[in-house]
Motif scaffolding. Structure first.
Motif, short mmCIF file in Angstrom:
data_model
loop_
_atom_site.label_atom_id
_atom_site.label_comp_id
_atom_site.label_asym_id
_atom_site.label_seq_id
_atom_site.Cartn_x
_atom_site.Cartn_y
_atom_site.Cartn_z
N TYR A 37 4.72 10.64 -8.64
CA TYR A 37 4.21 9.36 -8.31
C TYR A 37 3.96 8.57 -9.67
O TYR A 37 3.17 9.20 -10.71
N MET A 38 4.38 7.30 -9.91
CA MET A 38 4.20 6.53 -11.12
C MET A 38 3.38 5.13 -10.64
O MET A 38 4.15 4.49 -9.50
N SER A 39 2.63 4.67 -11.23
CA SER A 39 2.08 3.28 -10.97
C SER A 39 1.96 2.37 -12.48
O SER A 39 1.21 3.07 -13.12
N ARG A 40 2.33 1.54 -12.42
CA ARG A 40 2.27 0.60 -13.96
C ARG A 40 2.50 -0.81 -13.49
O ARG A 40 3.32 -1.31 -12.31
N THR A 41 2.08 -1.60 -14.51
CA THR A 41 2.39 -3.17 -14.49
C THR A 41 3.93 -3.41 -14.75
O THR A 41 4.41 -2.60 -15.35
N ALA A 42 4.23 -4.56 -14.56
CA ALA A 42 5.56 -4.89 -14.99
C ALA A 42 5.40 -6.31 -15.72
O ALA A 42 4.59 -7.27 -15.31
N ASP A 43 6.66 -6.44 -16.45
CA ASP A 43 6.57 -7.93 -17.15
C ASP A 43 7.94 -8.51 -16.65
O ASP A 43 8.65 -8.91 -17.54
N HIS A 44 8.02 -8.54 -15.50
CA HIS A 44 9.16 -8.99 -14.85
C HIS A 44 8.88 -10.53 -14.14
O HIS A 44 8.02 -10.59 -13.50
N PRO A 45 9.79 -11.41 -14.18
CA PRO A 45 9.30 -12.61 -13.46
C PRO A 45 9.36 -12.37 -12.07
O PRO A 45 8.62 -13.32 -11.60
N ARG A 46 9.83 -11.49 -11.53
CA ARG A 46 9.76 -11.44 -10.02
C ARG A 46 8.86 -10.66 -9.53
O ARG A 46 8.47 -10.67 -8.19
N PHE A 47 8.15 -9.68 -10.21
CA PHE A 47 7.16 -8.77 -9.70
C PHE A 47 6.16 -8.27 -10.82
O PHE A 47 6.54 -8.44 -12.01
N HIS A 48 4.97 -8.04 -10.49
CA HIS A 48 4.03 -7.88 -11.60
C HIS A 48 3.75 -6.42 -11.58
O HIS A 48 3.10 -5.87 -12.57
N HIS A 49 3.81 -5.39 -10.48
CA HIS A 49 3.57 -4.30 -10.80
C HIS A 49 4.64 -3.36 -9.91
O HIS A 49 5.34 -3.87 -8.92
N LEU A 50 4.86 -2.14 -10.21
CA LEU A 50 5.82 -1.26 -9.81
C LEU A 50 5.22 0.02 -9.36
O LEU A 50 4.37 0.71 -10.43
N LEU A 60 16.21 10.79 -4.36
CA LEU A 60 15.95 9.23 -3.99
C LEU A 60 14.67 9.15 -4.89
O LEU A 60 13.76 9.84 -5.21
N ARG A 61 14.57 7.79 -5.29
CA ARG A 61 13.26 7.21 -6.05
C ARG A 61 12.77 6.15 -5.21
O ARG A 61 13.69 5.05 -4.82
N ALA A 62 11.63 6.10 -4.48
CA ALA A 62 11.19 5.05 -3.48
C ALA A 62 10.35 4.34 -4.32
O ALA A 62 9.42 4.74 -5.21
N ASN A 63 10.40 3.00 -4.22
CA ASN A 63 9.65 2.10 -4.97
C ASN A 63 9.11 0.90 -4.36
O ASN A 63 9.60 0.55 -3.10
N ILE A 64 8.00 0.59 -4.56
CA ILE A 64 7.28 -0.54 -4.11
C ILE A 64 7.11 -1.70 -5.11
O ILE A 64 6.55 -1.24 -6.31
N PHE A 65 7.89 -2.83 -5.11
CA PHE A 65 7.62 -3.77 -6.04
C PHE A 65 6.52 -4.80 -5.51
O PHE A 65 6.69 -5.11 -4.42
N HIS A 66 5.48 -5.25 -6.18
CA HIS A 66 4.62 -6.10 -6.08
C HIS A 66 5.08 -7.39 -6.45
O HIS A 66 4.88 -7.60 -7.66
N PHE A 67 5.98 -8.15 -5.55
CA PHE A 67 6.18 -9.41 -5.95
C PHE A 67 5.54 -10.75 -6.20
O PHE A 67 4.41 -10.45 -5.37
N THR A 68 5.92 -11.27 -7.00
CA THR A 68 5.12 -12.68 -7.39
C THR A 68 5.55 -13.60 -6.01
O THR A 68 6.45 -13.35 -5.26
#
Length: 170
Positions: A37-50, A60-68
């Motif tokens: 499991y990994m949790s990190r901030t993101a510098d993406h215009p559409r999401f701020h955390h991954l 498989l890699r299961a992801n939750i994108f915390h979208f803006t």
């Protein structure tokens, strides 16, 4: 057509290196017998955390994108199909994305996307026939498993034999 995306999850260094070589700090890694499991901030215009779970046995890699606000508001999980393994002798995990993705929106069937990318990559010699076949088999297993269990999160947990905990408790 781009080659398969490769990432490094360096647990001892608490970093995640993406396919373009960008190294990002990781807030939390948690290794289990069935994955990482990994949790990190993101510098993406559409999401701020991954948040991600690498699940080698499932491919498989299961992801939750915390979208803006305003971006993909209904999406719960985004699954990458590929080869995921680790840790290596330095404690790092590795990911190779084989183009196919599955999108989980609650209340709708799991959706398979980017099939054209898989075929284009194979035609361009970026994936072997064996890799393209394995990618297809992984996607079919996820689609049928999620349909049989009624929910992709339930299927993932039953299949790996453990809980996939996320930051928000889901």
């Amino acid at each position: 057509m781009h080659p398969p995306k490769r990432e490094v999850f360096d647990v001892p260094a608490m970093t995640n290196t993406d396919n373009k070589g960008f190294v990002r700090p990781v807030e939390l890694y948690r290794a289990t017998p069935y994955g990482l499991y990994m949790s990190r901030t993101a510098d993406h215009p559409r999401f701020h955390h991954l948040e991600s779970w690498l699940l080698p046995v499932l491919g498989l890699r299961a992801n939750i994108f915390h979208f803006t606000d305003g971006h993909r508001t209904g999406q719960r999980l985004y699954l990458d199909v590929g080869r995921f393994h680790g840790p290596d002798s330095r404690g790092r995990w590795h990911a190779v994305d084989w183009y196919l993705d599955l999108v989980d929106v609650p209340g709708t069937p799991l959706q398979l996307i980017d099939v054209d990318e898989l075929f284009d990559a194979h035609a361009a010699g970026l994936l072997t026939t064996a890799e393209a076949t394995e990618a297809t088999e992984i996607a079919v297993a996820a689609l049928t498993g999620a349909a049989a269990d009624g929910d992709v999160q339930t299927w993932l947990e039953v299949t790996v034999g453990g809980r996939l905990d996320w930051r928000n408790g889901s």
